[in-house]
Design a protein around this motif. Structure first.
Motif, short mmCIF file in Angstrom:
data_model
loop_
_atom_site.label_atom_id
_atom_site.label_comp_id
_atom_site.label_asym_id
_atom_site.label_seq_id
_atom_site.Cartn_x
_atom_site.Cartn_y
_atom_site.Cartn_z
N TYR A 1 32.22 -9.99 -42.36
CA TYR A 1 31.47 -10.82 -41.57
C TYR A 1 30.66 -9.81 -40.41
O TYR A 1 30.76 -8.64 -40.53
CB TYR A 1 32.26 -11.63 -40.07
CG TYR A 1 32.69 -12.66 -40.97
CD1 TYR A 1 33.98 -12.30 -42.17
CD2 TYR A 1 32.69 -14.14 -40.82
CE1 TYR A 1 34.99 -13.46 -42.27
CE2 TYR A 1 33.19 -14.94 -41.18
CZ TYR A 1 33.87 -14.88 -42.07
OH TYR A 1 34.27 -16.05 -42.56
N GLN B 1 29.51 -9.05 -36.35
CA GLN B 1 28.92 -9.65 -34.91
C GLN B 1 28.36 -8.67 -34.12
O GLN B 1 28.73 -7.75 -33.55
CB GLN B 1 30.95 -9.31 -34.43
CG GLN B 1 31.14 -10.04 -33.38
CD GLN B 1 32.36 -10.35 -32.45
OE1 GLN B 1 33.54 -8.94 -32.88
NE2 GLN B 1 32.84 -11.04 -31.43
N SER C 1 28.59 -10.72 -27.46
CA SER C 1 29.07 -11.50 -26.90
C SER C 1 28.69 -12.26 -27.45
O SER C 1 28.47 -13.13 -27.21
CB SER C 1 28.12 -11.64 -25.81
OG SER C 1 28.43 -9.98 -24.83
N GLN C 2 29.01 -12.54 -28.61
CA GLN C 2 28.67 -13.42 -29.83
C GLN C 2 30.31 -13.48 -30.21
O GLN C 2 30.47 -12.70 -30.93
CB GLN C 2 27.66 -13.20 -31.21
CG GLN C 2 26.16 -13.98 -29.68
CD GLN C 2 25.07 -13.70 -30.55
OE1 GLN C 2 25.00 -13.99 -31.86
NE2 GLN C 2 24.00 -12.73 -30.28
N GLY C 3 30.26 -14.25 -31.08
CA GLY C 3 31.11 -14.81 -32.38
C GLY C 3 30.34 -14.09 -33.46
O GLY C 3 29.88 -13.91 -33.84
N PRO C 4 32.23 -13.90 -34.62
CA PRO C 4 30.55 -13.38 -35.57
C PRO C 4 30.29 -14.39 -36.75
O PRO C 4 30.54 -15.48 -36.52
CB PRO C 4 32.90 -13.12 -36.18
CG PRO C 4 33.27 -12.98 -35.37
CD PRO C 4 32.52 -13.37 -34.61
N PHE D 1 29.38 -15.36 -40.76
CA PHE D 1 29.89 -14.87 -42.40
C PHE D 1 28.62 -14.47 -42.38
O PHE D 1 26.43 -14.55 -42.33
CB PHE D 1 29.81 -16.00 -42.85
CG PHE D 1 29.85 -15.95 -44.61
CD1 PHE D 1 28.73 -16.55 -44.83
CD2 PHE D 1 30.50 -15.69 -44.88
CE1 PHE D 1 28.63 -16.17 -46.41
CE2 PHE D 1 31.13 -15.67 -46.53
CZ PHE D 1 29.84 -15.88 -46.97
N GLN E 1 29.73 -13.42 -49.38
CA GLN E 1 31.50 -13.14 -50.52
C GLN E 1 31.74 -12.83 -51.10
O GLN E 1 30.09 -13.47 -51.71
CB GLN E 1 31.92 -14.37 -49.83
CG GLN E 1 33.30 -15.09 -50.45
CD GLN E 1 34.03 -15.70 -49.53
OE1 GLN E 1 33.47 -17.01 -50.52
NE2 GLN E 1 34.93 -15.99 -49.35
N TYR F 1 33.42 -6.74 -40.68
CA TYR F 1 34.34 -6.85 -40.62
C TYR F 1 34.68 -7.26 -41.93
O TYR F 1 33.93 -7.80 -42.65
CB TYR F 1 35.01 -7.87 -39.82
CG TYR F 1 35.04 -7.86 -38.51
CD1 TYR F 1 34.18 -7.99 -37.56
CD2 TYR F 1 35.76 -6.89 -37.98
CE1 TYR F 1 33.88 -7.82 -35.96
CE2 TYR F 1 36.72 -6.58 -36.27
CZ TYR F 1 35.71 -7.15 -35.67
OH TYR F 1 35.34 -7.00 -34.66
N PRO G 1 42.03 -15.75 -42.62
CA PRO G 1 41.19 -14.68 -42.88
C PRO G 1 41.73 -14.00 -41.43
O PRO G 1 42.04 -14.40 -40.30
CB PRO G 1 39.92 -15.10 -42.11
CG PRO G 1 40.00 -16.30 -42.27
CD PRO G 1 41.28 -17.12 -42.75
N THR G 2 42.12 -12.47 -41.74
CA THR G 2 42.90 -11.27 -40.84
C THR G 2 41.70 -10.29 -40.50
O THR G 2 41.21 -10.31 -41.61
CB THR G 2 43.79 -11.00 -40.93
OG1 THR G 2 44.86 -11.93 -41.60
CG2 THR G 2 44.36 -10.00 -40.42
N PHE G 3 40.97 -10.28 -39.83
CA PHE G 3 40.61 -8.98 -38.88
C PHE G 3 40.90 -8.07 -38.82
O PHE G 3 41.67 -8.00 -37.95
CB PHE G 3 39.24 -9.75 -37.73
CG PHE G 3 38.37 -10.76 -38.05
CD1 PHE G 3 38.94 -12.25 -38.41
CD2 PHE G 3 37.05 -10.86 -38.25
CE1 PHE G 3 37.89 -13.14 -39.12
CE2 PHE G 3 36.07 -11.73 -39.01
CZ PHE G 3 36.31 -13.02 -38.86
N GLY G 4 40.29 -6.70 -39.00
CA GLY G 4 40.15 -5.21 -38.69
C GLY G 4 40.12 -4.89 -37.52
O GLY G 4 38.84 -5.79 -37.22
N ARG G 5 39.86 -3.67 -37.46
CA ARG G 5 38.97 -3.54 -36.10
C ARG G 5 37.27 -3.25 -36.28
O ARG G 5 36.54 -3.41 -35.82
CB ARG G 5 39.31 -1.48 -36.24
CG ARG G 5 40.75 -2.06 -35.49
CD ARG G 5 40.69 -2.07 -34.20
NE ARG G 5 40.05 -1.42 -33.46
CZ ARG G 5 40.06 -0.46 -32.58
NH1 ARG G 5 41.45 -0.24 -33.20
NH2 ARG G 5 39.44 0.14 -31.76
#
Lengths: 115, 112
Positions: free
Chosen positions: B36, B38, B41-44, B46, B49, B87, B100-104
């Motif tokens: 993803y 980002q 100020s916005q959402g991630p 896609f 994949q 990400y 779905p798990t996001f890291g840093r």
């Protein structure tokens, strides 16, 4: 086809008040996820809902936080008695099915500021 | 869930190709690798994949070696507008659902 809509975009609450965050998923999507993002950090999963059901709330704080996704209307993330530590960006995402190869579609978030 | 490791930040210049590598040593057989993007100020959003080998779309390519323990996102000829956080996620079944798990993430800065 409208994307995921979140409102409000910005929300200011005083300590002790309630915050209600709304999320309308994309048309045809029945799976909704809520994430929280603190400044300079990644997104932390909070809760996963499918129409009228909470599927996984393992990331949700045990107190003051609740979420719902009614049969009609948007998904709501509710934070009662907000504290300064609740200040963050809250993102909602939706998908048409629960599958490993079904990417999430995110809204642009609600930025909650607790004063 | 497989843990992912990716560089915290990268710098590049306009017109260059950027490759961001993500390690996921304990990826499970049925897990997919998802990237993803980002902007502030916005959402991630896609990007791409894949499960194995190579996947390409109009935005990026994703290279996955045979052992699937890592993956590389390739952005061809980046521009200033590609400055964002990227990400890497490994998505699989956990506790009966796909979360779905996001890291840093990797903060990419593209310079003029």
């Amino acid at each position: 086809n409208a994307g995921v809509m979140q409102n409000p975009r910005h929300l200011v609450r005083r300590r002790g008040q309630e915050a209600r965050l709304r999320c309308s998923p994309m048309k045809g999507h029945s799976h909704v996820y809520w994430y929280r993002q603190l400044p300079e950090e990644g997104l932390k999963f909070m809760v996963y809902l499918q129409k009228e059901n909470i599927i996984d709330e393992s990331g949700m704080p045990k107190e003051r936080f609740s979420a719902e996704f009614p049969k009609e209307g948007p998904s709501i993330l509710r934070i009662q008695q907000v504290v300064r530590g609740d200040s963050a960006a809250y993102f909602c995402a939706s998908s048409p099915r629960a599958a490993v190869d079904s990417p999430l579609h995110f809204g642009n978030g609600t930025r909650l500021t607790v004063t | 869930l497989a843990k992912t490791t990716q560089p915290i930040s990268m710098d590049s210049y306009e017109g260059q190709e950027v490759n961001i590598t993500c390690s996921h040593n304990n990826i499970a057989t049925n897990d997919y690798i998802t990237w993803y993007q980002q902007f502030p100020s916005q959402g991630p959003r896609f990007i791409i994949q894949g499960y194995k080998t190579k996947v390409t779309n109009e935005v990026a390519s994703l290279f996955i070696p045979a052992d699937r323990k890592s993956s590389t996102l390739s952005l061809p000829r980046v521009s200033l507008s590609d400055t964002a956080v990227y990400y890497c996620l490994v998505v699989g079944l956990s506790g009966g659902s796909y979360i779905p798990t996001f890291g840093r993430g990797t903060s990419l800065i593209v310079h003029p």
